[in-house]
Design a protein around this motif. Structure first.
Motif, short mmCIF file in Angstrom:
data_model
loop_
_atom_site.label_atom_id
_atom_site.label_comp_id
_atom_site.label_asym_id
_atom_site.label_seq_id
_atom_site.Cartn_x
_atom_site.Cartn_y
_atom_site.Cartn_z
N LEU A 76 -1.14 2.84 -17.30
CA LEU A 76 -1.04 1.63 -18.14
C LEU A 76 -2.23 1.49 -19.08
O LEU A 76 -2.12 0.80 -20.10
CB LEU A 76 -0.94 0.39 -17.25
CG LEU A 76 0.36 0.27 -16.43
CD1 LEU A 76 0.31 -0.95 -15.53
CD2 LEU A 76 1.57 0.21 -17.35
N ARG A 77 -3.31 2.15 -18.77
CA ARG A 77 -4.50 2.09 -19.64
C ARG A 77 -4.49 3.15 -20.73
O ARG A 77 -5.35 3.14 -21.62
CB ARG A 77 -5.77 2.25 -18.79
CG ARG A 77 -5.98 1.08 -17.82
CD ARG A 77 -7.12 1.37 -16.87
NE ARG A 77 -8.37 1.60 -17.56
CZ ARG A 77 -9.50 2.02 -16.98
NH1 ARG A 77 -9.50 2.27 -15.67
NH2 ARG A 77 -10.60 2.20 -17.67
N LEU A 78 -3.50 4.06 -20.66
CA LEU A 78 -3.42 5.09 -21.70
C LEU A 78 -3.03 4.46 -23.02
O LEU A 78 -2.19 3.56 -23.07
CB LEU A 78 -2.42 6.18 -21.30
CG LEU A 78 -2.78 7.02 -20.06
CD1 LEU A 78 -1.66 7.97 -19.72
CD2 LEU A 78 -4.08 7.78 -20.30
N PRO A 79 -3.57 4.94 -24.13
CA PRO A 79 -3.37 4.27 -25.43
C PRO A 79 -2.00 4.51 -26.06
O PRO A 79 -1.53 3.70 -26.84
CB PRO A 79 -4.48 4.85 -26.31
CG PRO A 79 -4.77 6.20 -25.70
CD PRO A 79 -4.55 6.04 -24.24
N THR A 80 -1.35 5.62 -25.73
CA THR A 80 -0.10 5.96 -26.42
C THR A 80 1.06 6.11 -25.45
O THR A 80 0.88 6.42 -24.27
CB THR A 80 -0.24 7.28 -27.21
OG1 THR A 80 -0.49 8.35 -26.29
CG2 THR A 80 -1.39 7.19 -28.21
N ALA A 81 2.26 5.90 -25.98
CA ALA A 81 3.47 6.07 -25.17
C ALA A 81 3.65 7.53 -24.78
O ALA A 81 4.21 7.84 -23.72
CB ALA A 81 4.69 5.57 -25.94
N GLN A 82 3.18 8.44 -25.64
CA GLN A 82 3.29 9.86 -25.33
C GLN A 82 2.45 10.21 -24.10
O GLN A 82 2.85 11.01 -23.26
CB GLN A 82 2.84 10.71 -26.53
CG GLN A 82 3.02 12.21 -26.31
CD GLN A 82 2.60 13.01 -27.54
OE1 GLN A 82 2.12 12.45 -28.52
NE2 GLN A 82 2.79 14.32 -27.46
N GLY A 83 1.28 9.58 -24.00
CA GLY A 83 0.43 9.79 -22.83
C GLY A 83 1.08 9.26 -21.57
O GLY A 83 1.01 9.87 -20.51
N TRP A 84 1.75 8.10 -21.68
CA TRP A 84 2.48 7.55 -20.54
C TRP A 84 3.56 8.53 -20.07
O TRP A 84 3.70 8.77 -18.88
CB TRP A 84 3.14 6.23 -20.93
CG TRP A 84 2.21 5.12 -21.25
CD1 TRP A 84 0.84 5.16 -21.30
CD2 TRP A 84 2.57 3.77 -21.58
NE1 TRP A 84 0.33 3.95 -21.66
CE2 TRP A 84 1.37 3.06 -21.82
CE3 TRP A 84 3.79 3.11 -21.70
CZ2 TRP A 84 1.35 1.71 -22.18
CZ3 TRP A 84 3.77 1.76 -22.04
CH2 TRP A 84 2.58 1.07 -22.28
N SER A 85 4.33 9.04 -21.02
CA SER A 85 5.43 9.93 -20.68
C SER A 85 4.93 11.20 -20.00
O SER A 85 5.51 11.66 -19.01
CB SER A 85 6.21 10.29 -21.95
OG SER A 85 7.24 11.20 -21.66
N LYS A 86 3.88 11.78 -20.53
CA LYS A 86 3.34 13.01 -19.96
C LYS A 86 2.81 12.78 -18.55
O LYS A 86 3.06 13.58 -17.63
CB LYS A 86 2.22 13.56 -20.85
CG LYS A 86 1.65 14.88 -20.37
CD LYS A 86 0.59 15.40 -21.33
CE LYS A 86 0.02 16.72 -20.83
NZ LYS A 86 -1.03 17.24 -21.74
N ALA A 87 2.10 11.67 -18.34
CA ALA A 87 1.54 11.38 -17.03
C ALA A 87 2.64 11.09 -16.01
O ALA A 87 2.60 11.56 -14.87
CB ALA A 87 0.58 10.19 -17.12
N PHE A 88 3.65 10.34 -16.43
CA PHE A 88 4.73 9.99 -15.51
C PHE A 88 5.57 11.22 -15.15
O PHE A 88 6.00 11.36 -14.00
CB PHE A 88 5.63 8.92 -16.13
CG PHE A 88 6.73 8.47 -15.23
CD1 PHE A 88 6.48 7.66 -14.13
CD2 PHE A 88 8.04 8.88 -15.46
CE1 PHE A 88 7.50 7.26 -13.29
CE2 PHE A 88 9.07 8.47 -14.63
CZ PHE A 88 8.79 7.66 -13.53
N SER A 89 5.80 12.12 -16.11
CA SER A 89 6.60 13.30 -15.83
C SER A 89 5.92 14.22 -14.82
O SER A 89 6.58 14.99 -14.11
CB SER A 89 6.87 14.08 -17.12
OG SER A 89 5.66 14.58 -17.66
N THR A 90 4.58 14.13 -14.72
CA THR A 90 3.84 14.95 -13.77
C THR A 90 4.20 14.60 -12.34
O THR A 90 4.26 15.48 -11.47
CB THR A 90 2.32 14.77 -13.97
OG1 THR A 90 1.98 15.10 -15.33
CG2 THR A 90 1.52 15.65 -13.03
N CYS A 91 4.50 13.34 -12.07
CA CYS A 91 4.68 12.89 -10.69
C CYS A 91 6.05 12.31 -10.39
O CYS A 91 6.31 11.93 -9.25
CB CYS A 91 3.62 11.83 -10.35
SG CYS A 91 1.93 12.41 -10.52
N SER A 92 6.92 12.18 -11.38
CA SER A 92 8.21 11.52 -11.15
C SER A 92 9.08 12.28 -10.15
O SER A 92 9.76 11.66 -9.32
CB SER A 92 8.96 11.36 -12.48
OG SER A 92 9.15 12.62 -13.10
#
Length: 340
Positions: A258-274
């Motif tokens: 949630l502290r990441l600045p971009t939506a792309q960063g959110w997507s990349k981080a979430f895909s790592t652990c989803s």
């Protein structure tokens, strides 16, 4: 090399565990004989799917296909992790361990189910029943711990990426993997001996397709409340503790995302652990309902359905979950399967 060392170590531990379980069972059998007619059951009958006599051939075909899918899918993941240098990192090291675990886990129950369906001989000795239950719970406990380790790996990768190579070094990965495989062995052997020290004098028919704690407790005569309490305590220790560690890891992960600045960063981080999160929900959800319910709320049909999910369905879907949602794995699969 690391993977071979780990598997040799695990096989040796399993051999020692089986020898200890066998010695304990022989002692228990000797004591039971000395007691005369107090306990008369020396073998069980796994009823399995006997209520569907016209579907035995169909069920044999279905479970055979499921077993092949599990073996091929998880073996393919292990081969991919070993062959591709790009996948030689902690996340895929633990994933290869997890796939190996799934193969061992289903091999404890599915071959016996297939034999029972093919031969219609559902008898199983008390020793074989105890051994099956012991290994089933040892490997199930390993899955709990390994899922917690994989959650920790995700936490370090997302929340402390600069320290990730230092924290998740080769030595740490091996220690975490070995710890996951062997931590619950003494506890599960002790509980198995405790369960099979009960007296079974009313019926020897287990209304299940493998030897598990809830249906065996239903066959015991006399007061088994203390054994039920021990089952709950073990479930809390082996199930709840890793689950709380997983929740803590994902709480940190979500806060960091949630502290990441971009939506792309959110997507990349979430895909790592989803993918890992989906497996956690499937496994812990069904296992918790099965082992933390009171004995009075257990039903044969419900227990069979739930156990199908965490012993067969989840291991079948795990390779699909991890491969279809992982770009690196898909890329390697294309290299291996597409002939240019």
């Amino acid at each position: 090399m690391l993977y071979n060392f780990l598997m040799v170590y695990f096989l040796q531990m399993n051999k020692n565990s089986f020898q200890l379980l066998n010695a304990s069972f022989l002692q228990m059998k000797h004591e039971m004989k000395k007691e005369g007619n107090v306990s008369t059951v020396m073998q069980f009958v796994l009823l399995g799917f006997s209520e569907f006599p016209n579907l035995q051939g169909f069920l044999f075909g279905v479970f055979s296909m499921v077993y092949i899918i599990i073996l091929v899918g998880n073996s393919l993941i292990i081969i991919i992790m070993r062959l591709d240098p790009a996948l030689q990192n902690p996340m895929y090291f633990f994933l290869a361990n997890f796939s190996s675990l799934e193969i061992c886990y289903v091999s404890v129950t599915l071959p016996r189910i297939l034999v029972n369906l093919w031969t219609q001989d559902r008898r199983i000795s008390m020793l074989n029943c105890a051994t099956q239950m012991c290994f089933l719970h040892m490997l199930g406990s390993t899955e709990c711990f390994l899922l917690a380790v994989m959650a920790y790996d995700c936490y370090v990768a997302i929340c402390n990426p600069l320290h990730y190579p230092l924290v998740m070094n080769q030595k740490m990965c091996i220690q975490l993997a070995i710890g996951s495989w062997i931590s619950a062995i003494p506890l599960e052997i002790g509980q198995t001996c405790q369960i099979f020290s009960l007296h079974f004098c009313d019926s020897n028919q287990i209304n299940h397709f493998f030897c598990d704690i809830p249906p065996i407790l239903m066959l015991s005569c006399g007061d088994s409340s203390m054994h039920e309490i021990s089952v709950y305590l073990e479930a809390l220790l082996i199930g709840a503790v890793p689950f709380m560690l997983i929740l803590a890891s994902y709480s940190k992960i979500i806060f960091t995302i949630l502290r990441l600045p971009t939506a792309q960063g959110w997507s990349k981080a979430f895909s790592t652990c989803s993918s890992h999160l989906m497996v956690v929900v499937l496994f812990f959800g069904t296992a918790t309902i099965t082992y933390l319910r009171p004995k009075s709320q257990h039903s044969a049909g419900g227990d069979k359905l739930l156990s199908l999910f965490y012993t067969i369905v989840t291991p079948m879907f795990n390779p699909m979950i991890y491969s279809l949602r992982n770009k690196d794995v898909i890329a390697v699969l294309r290299k291996l399967l597409i002939i240019k």
